[in-house]
Design a protein around this motif. Structure first.
Motif, PDB file in Angstrom:
ATOM      1  N   ASP A 184       2.361  -6.314  -3.100  1.00  0.00           N
ATOM      2  CA  ASP A 184       1.833  -5.557  -4.241  1.00  0.00           C
ATOM      3  C   ASP A 184       0.623  -4.708  -3.821  1.00  0.00           C
ATOM      4  N   PHE A 185      -0.266  -5.269  -2.999  1.00  0.00           N
ATOM      5  CA  PHE A 185      -1.446  -4.515  -2.566  1.00  0.00           C
ATOM      6  C   PHE A 185      -1.052  -3.358  -1.643  1.00  0.00           C
ATOM      7  N   LEU A 186      -0.102  -3.584  -0.746  1.00  0.00           N
ATOM      8  CA  LEU A 186       0.348  -2.512   0.157  1.00  0.00           C
ATOM      9  C   LEU A 186       0.929  -1.342  -0.633  1.00  0.00           C
ATOM     10  N   THR A 187       1.610  -1.653  -1.724  1.00  0.00           N
ATOM     11  CA  THR A 187       2.149  -0.599  -2.595  1.00  0.00           C
ATOM     12  C   THR A 187       1.013   0.188  -3.242  1.00  0.00           C
ATOM     13  N   LYS A 188      -0.034  -0.506  -3.696  1.00  0.00           N
ATOM     14  CA  LYS A 188      -1.193   0.164  -4.301  1.00  0.00           C
ATOM     15  C   LYS A 188      -1.918   1.042  -3.275  1.00  0.00           C
ATOM     16  N   TYR A 189      -1.979   0.571  -2.044  1.00  0.00           N
ATOM     17  CA  TYR A 189      -2.627   1.338  -0.975  1.00  0.00           C
ATOM     18  C   TYR A 189      -1.902   2.668  -0.760  1.00  0.00           C
ATOM     19  N   GLN A 190      -0.572   2.602  -0.668  1.00  0.00           N
ATOM     20  CA  GLN A 190       0.211   3.829  -0.487  1.00  0.00           C
ATOM     21  C   GLN A 190       0.075   4.747  -1.699  1.00  0.00           C
ATOM     22  N   SER A 191      -0.003   4.170  -2.872  1.00  0.00           N
ATOM     23  CA  SER A 191      -0.170   4.955  -4.099  1.00  0.00           C
ATOM     24  C   SER A 191      -1.509   5.693  -4.103  1.00  0.00           C
ATOM     25  N   THR A 192      -2.563   5.021  -3.617  1.00  0.00           N
ATOM     26  CA  THR A 192      -3.893   5.640  -3.536  1.00  0.00           C
ATOM     27  C   THR A 192      -3.886   6.835  -2.596  1.00  0.00           C
ATOM     28  N   LEU A 193      -3.237   6.672  -1.438  1.00  0.00           N
ATOM     29  CA  LEU A 193      -3.149   7.770  -0.469  1.00  0.00           C
ATOM     30  C   LEU A 193      -2.391   8.956  -1.042  1.00  0.00           C
ATOM     31  N   THR A 194      -1.306   8.657  -1.757  1.00  0.00           N
ATOM     32  CA  THR A 194      -0.493   9.721  -2.358  1.00  0.00           C
ATOM     33  C   THR A 194      -1.287  10.469  -3.430  1.00  0.00           C
ATOM     34  N   LYS A 195      -2.017   9.705  -4.245  1.00  0.00           N
ATOM     35  CA  LYS A 195      -2.794  10.306  -5.339  1.00  0.00           C
ATOM     36  C   LYS A 195      -3.923  11.171  -4.787  1.00  0.00           C
ATOM     37  N   LEU A 196      -4.588  10.693  -3.738  1.00  0.00           N
ATOM     38  CA  LEU A 196      -5.706  11.419  -3.155  1.00  0.00           C
ATOM     39  C   LEU A 196      -5.229  12.669  -2.418  1.00  0.00           C
ATOM     40  N   GLY A 197      -4.084  12.591  -1.782  1.00  0.00           N
ATOM     41  CA  GLY A 197      -3.536  13.755  -1.089  1.00  0.00           C
ATOM     42  C   GLY A 197      -4.009  13.905   0.343  1.00  0.00           C
ATOM     43  N   PHE A 198      -5.024  13.149   0.745  1.00  0.00           N
ATOM     44  CA  PHE A 198      -5.503  13.189   2.119  1.00  0.00           C
ATOM     45  C   PHE A 198      -6.249  11.901   2.407  1.00  0.00           C
ATOM     46  N   TRP A 199      -6.542  11.659   3.639  1.00  0.00           N
ATOM     47  CA  TRP A 199      -7.309  10.487   4.066  1.00  0.00           C
ATOM     48  C   TRP A 199      -8.067  10.896   5.315  1.00  0.00           C
ATOM     49  N   PRO A 200      -9.283  10.421   5.524  1.00  0.00           N
ATOM     50  CA  PRO A 200     -10.032  10.820   6.720  1.00  0.00           C
ATOM     51  C   PRO A 200      -9.224  10.619   8.002  1.00  0.00           C
ATOM     52  N   MET A 210     -12.494   6.864  -4.482  1.00  0.00           N
ATOM     53  CA  MET A 210     -11.144   6.309  -4.343  1.00  0.00           C
ATOM     54  C   MET A 210     -11.154   5.063  -3.458  1.00  0.00           C
ATOM     55  N   GLU A 211     -11.996   5.112  -2.420  1.00  0.00           N
ATOM     56  CA  GLU A 211     -12.080   3.947  -1.536  1.00  0.00           C
ATOM     57  C   GLU A 211     -12.704   2.767  -2.267  1.00  0.00           C
ATOM     58  N   ASP A 212     -13.660   3.061  -3.145  1.00  0.00           N
ATOM     59  CA  ASP A 212     -14.303   2.011  -3.933  1.00  0.00           C
ATOM     60  C   ASP A 212     -13.304   1.352  -4.884  1.00  0.00           C
ATOM     61  N   LYS A 213     -12.478   2.199  -5.500  1.00  0.00           N
ATOM     62  CA  LYS A 213     -11.427   1.690  -6.396  1.00  0.00           C
ATOM     63  C   LYS A 213     -10.415   0.850  -5.611  1.00  0.00           C
ATOM     64  N   LEU A 214     -10.072   1.320  -4.430  1.00  0.00           N
ATOM     65  CA  LEU A 214      -9.140   0.587  -3.579  1.00  0.00           C
ATOM     66  C   LEU A 214      -9.717  -0.777  -3.200  1.00  0.00           C
ATOM     67  N   PHE A 215     -11.038  -0.822  -2.948  1.00  0.00           N
ATOM     68  CA  PHE A 215     -11.660  -2.090  -2.581  1.00  0.00           C
ATOM     69  C   PHE A 215     -11.619  -3.093  -3.736  1.00  0.00           C
ATOM     70  N   LYS A 216     -11.760  -2.600  -4.961  1.00  0.00           N
ATOM     71  CA  LYS A 216     -11.667  -3.486  -6.126  1.00  0.00           C
ATOM     72  C   LYS A 216     -10.259  -4.082  -6.235  1.00  0.00           C
ATOM     73  N   ASP A 217      -9.248  -3.260  -5.985  1.00  0.00           N
ATOM     74  CA  ASP A 217      -7.864  -3.770  -5.941  1.00  0.00           C
ATOM     75  C   ASP A 217      -7.702  -4.797  -4.818  1.00  0.00           C
ATOM     76  N   PHE A 218      -8.356  -4.516  -3.698  1.00  0.00           N
ATOM     77  CA  PHE A 218      -8.309  -5.406  -2.543  1.00  0.00           C
ATOM     78  C   PHE A 218      -8.937  -6.760  -2.880  1.00  0.00           C
ATOM     79  N   GLU A 219     -10.039  -6.723  -3.632  1.00  0.00           N
ATOM     80  CA  GLU A 219     -10.736  -7.946  -4.042  1.00  0.00           C
ATOM     81  C   GLU A 219      -9.854  -8.790  -4.964  1.00  0.00           C
ATOM     82  N   VAL A 220      -9.190  -8.138  -5.902  1.00  0.00           N
ATOM     83  CA  VAL A 220      -8.269  -8.830  -6.820  1.00  0.00           C
ATOM     84  C   VAL A 220      -7.118  -9.448  -6.026  1.00  0.00           C
ATOM     85  N   PHE A 221      -6.604  -8.694  -5.048  1.00  0.00           N
ATOM     86  CA  PHE A 221      -5.505  -9.176  -4.210  1.00  0.00           C
ATOM     87  C   PHE A 221      -5.908 -10.456  -3.473  1.00  0.00           C
TER      88      PHE A 221
END
Length: 512
Positions: A84-100, A1-12
């Motif tokens: 737009d990226f901040l929204t994707k970040y929150q979406s990733t956290l919600t989908k994962l259900g937890f974060w370290p 999930m973090e890897d996917k988030l980084f790809k979104d971050f790169e596009v951003f």
């Protein structure tokens, strides 16, 4: 999930650059560092303790820094690409259900400290990302700071000061040097004064000249303004027998020469078990090739669904035992359970059939140790919750599950190894200097009770920290109930078990 988030971050970042949006320097710096780490990142490589630490540290701390940098300034946060990226970040956290969390980061830092102390690792190797000749990238300053902070929290003073000293020596910034020196002085003072009982009751120091003098010497030593490596070494705690045995075998060549490997007769005339005796009196054995790869995969797959933090005694979770545990009920998986239970019974001649009341065995306990995971010295009989079988009453047993009533203590332990380990993870018996390496498909066996029924304190044992890789074991604890005729009482309190076997070399016959 973090890897996917980084790809979104790169596009951003690419889109922000095209739109000429404002992006904080800290965000660009994180992108460059994360890009460099990408070739080292892999879930398969989380078996390396330093890589596991810096990946989780990055996800917890560095991503938080990035998000705070973008959120902290409304001018930046309201830009379209940033929003737009901040929204994707929150979406990733919600989908994962937890974060370290910080506890996850501290736990991995604690693992590094444990490996360092038990295996006497070199601090320069740790700073450079190398463990047991297997490397990754060097640790960053912020990562070393986190490990040092954890060392301070768990009062590992020698390691805390060693890390601060290394940071002091590596920085060229004069202000940072002064700051590290102050922190070292404070840490050294705290460590020295915490250890001295003469400071606990200061009032006594003023009525007793000897105490007063001791107090003065301690405070003078603790108030040093320049801390040398020799000063730091005074805080080093010598390793215990458990830790020494984790590092290397302690039996002499003469002692080892009396041990043997042979084919043991079992209850089946056509089946001989491959037994290696690692200690006599009490006898501790390893049996090889006692579980198939299919059964190993089955136990691990079933157990993975319900893994949770391991506890000791009546449910305490802490630094004594660092692992994940799952219980696999025999009746829920009858085919595999019966097959494995029969094999154990054939080899050790004990009743291993699970029963609904006064069961001679517990459910299968499956335990997973990741890198740094271990179990400190302990005895398997649970003196807090179990009673000797002759002491049990209906009143004392009423809070137990039906199968656990009138079981008595754990008379014996059968420990299956469900994986190999790259380095570390041995099962050791400090009082006996016995050491069992992890071998997939093998099982360790020993009696926890003497023939008299008393707990055998010599079987105190522990699981060494996993240095590289991961370790899976499955315990089948055998209880007193149902073993009355399988393992009769000794004739005297000091009686030992007798193991006659015609395949044993003649020079060892007197041991049996």
């Amino acid at each position: 999930m973090e890897d996917k988030l980084f790809k979104d971050f790169e596009v951003f970042l690419q889109r922000s650059d095209k739109r000429e949006e404002i992006v904080p320097e800290a965000v660009i710096r994180f992108y460059n560092e994360r890009k460099a780490d990408a070739r080292l990142d892999s879930c398969l490589n989380m078996a390396h303790p330093i890589r596991a630490f810096y990946i989780i540290h990055r996800i917890y701390k560095d991503w938080s820094t990035v998000i705070n940098s973008l959120n902290g300034n409304k001018t930046i946060a309201y830009q379209p690409m940033v929003s737009d990226f901040l929204t994707k970040y929150q979406s990733t956290l919600t989908k994962l259900g937890f974060w370290p969390t910080f506890d996850d980061v501290s736990g991995l830092a604690d693992n590094i400290l444990r490996l360092w102390s038990v295996y006497d690792l070199d601090i320069k190797d740790i700073m450079n990302g190398e463990v047991a000749s297997e490397g990754t990238r060097p640790l960053k300053k912020t990562e070393v700071e986190t490990i040092a902070h954890t060392a301070n929290l768990v009062q590992m003073d020698y390691y805390h000061l060693s890390l601060l000293s290394e940071l002091l020596n590596r920085t060229e910034d004069q202000h940072e040097k002064e700051e590290y020196q102050k922190r070292m002085n404070k840490a050294y003072y705290t460590a020295k004064t915490r250890r001295m009982s003469v400071l606990w009751v200061p009032a006594l120091a003023y009525t007793d000249f000897k105490k007063y003098n001791e107090r003065r010497i301690v405070l003078r030593e603790a108030n040093k303004t320049s801390i040398s490596q020799n000063d730091i070494y005074t805080l080093f705690i010598q390793p215990s027998d458990f830790e020494k045995l984790c590092c290397k075998p302690l039996k002499t060549k003469r002692e080892e020469s009396k041990l043997s490997c042979y084919l043991k007769e079992t209850a089946l005339p056509f089946y001989f078990a491959k037994e290696e005796v690692v200690h006599y009196e009490p006898r501790i054995s390893v049996f090889y090739d006692v579980i198939s790869d299919d059964d190993i995969r089955y136990l691990k797959r079933v157990a993975t669904k319900t893994l949770h933090d391991s506890s000791v005694g009546v449910g305490h979770v802490g630094r004594v035992r660092v692992s994940l545990t799952s219980w696999v009920p025999d009746q829920a998986h009858p085919k595999v359970s019966k097959r494995l239970a029969r094999r154990i019974a054939n080899i050790v001649n004990l009743d291993t059939t699970f029963k609904s009341r006064a069961s001679p065995v517990e459910h299968w306990q499956v335990v997973s140790y990741s890198t740094g995971g271990y179990f400190n010295e302990h005895l398997d009989p649970n003196l807090e919750t179990n009673q000797y079988i002759w002491e049990a009453t209906e009143e004392s047993q009423k809070y137990l599950q039906p199968y656990g009533k009138f079981q008595g203590h754990r008379i014996a332990t059968w420990m299956l190894y469900l994986s190999d380990v790259k380095a570390g993870g041995e099962t050791v018996f400090p009082l006996l200097k016995a050491r069992i390496p992890v071998v997939k498909g093998a099982a360790a066996f020993w009696y926890n009770l003497l023939p008299s029924g008393n707990v055998d304190g010599r079987t105190r044992h522990g699981g060494c920290p996993v240095l590289l890789g991961s370790k899976w074991v499955s315990n089948k604890w055998i209880h007193e109930s149902g073993q009355e005729f399988k393992r009769p009482c000794g004739k005297t309190v000091d009686s030992e078990d007798v193991y006659p076997d015609k395949y044993l070399p003649q020079h060892n016959a007197q041991v049996y």
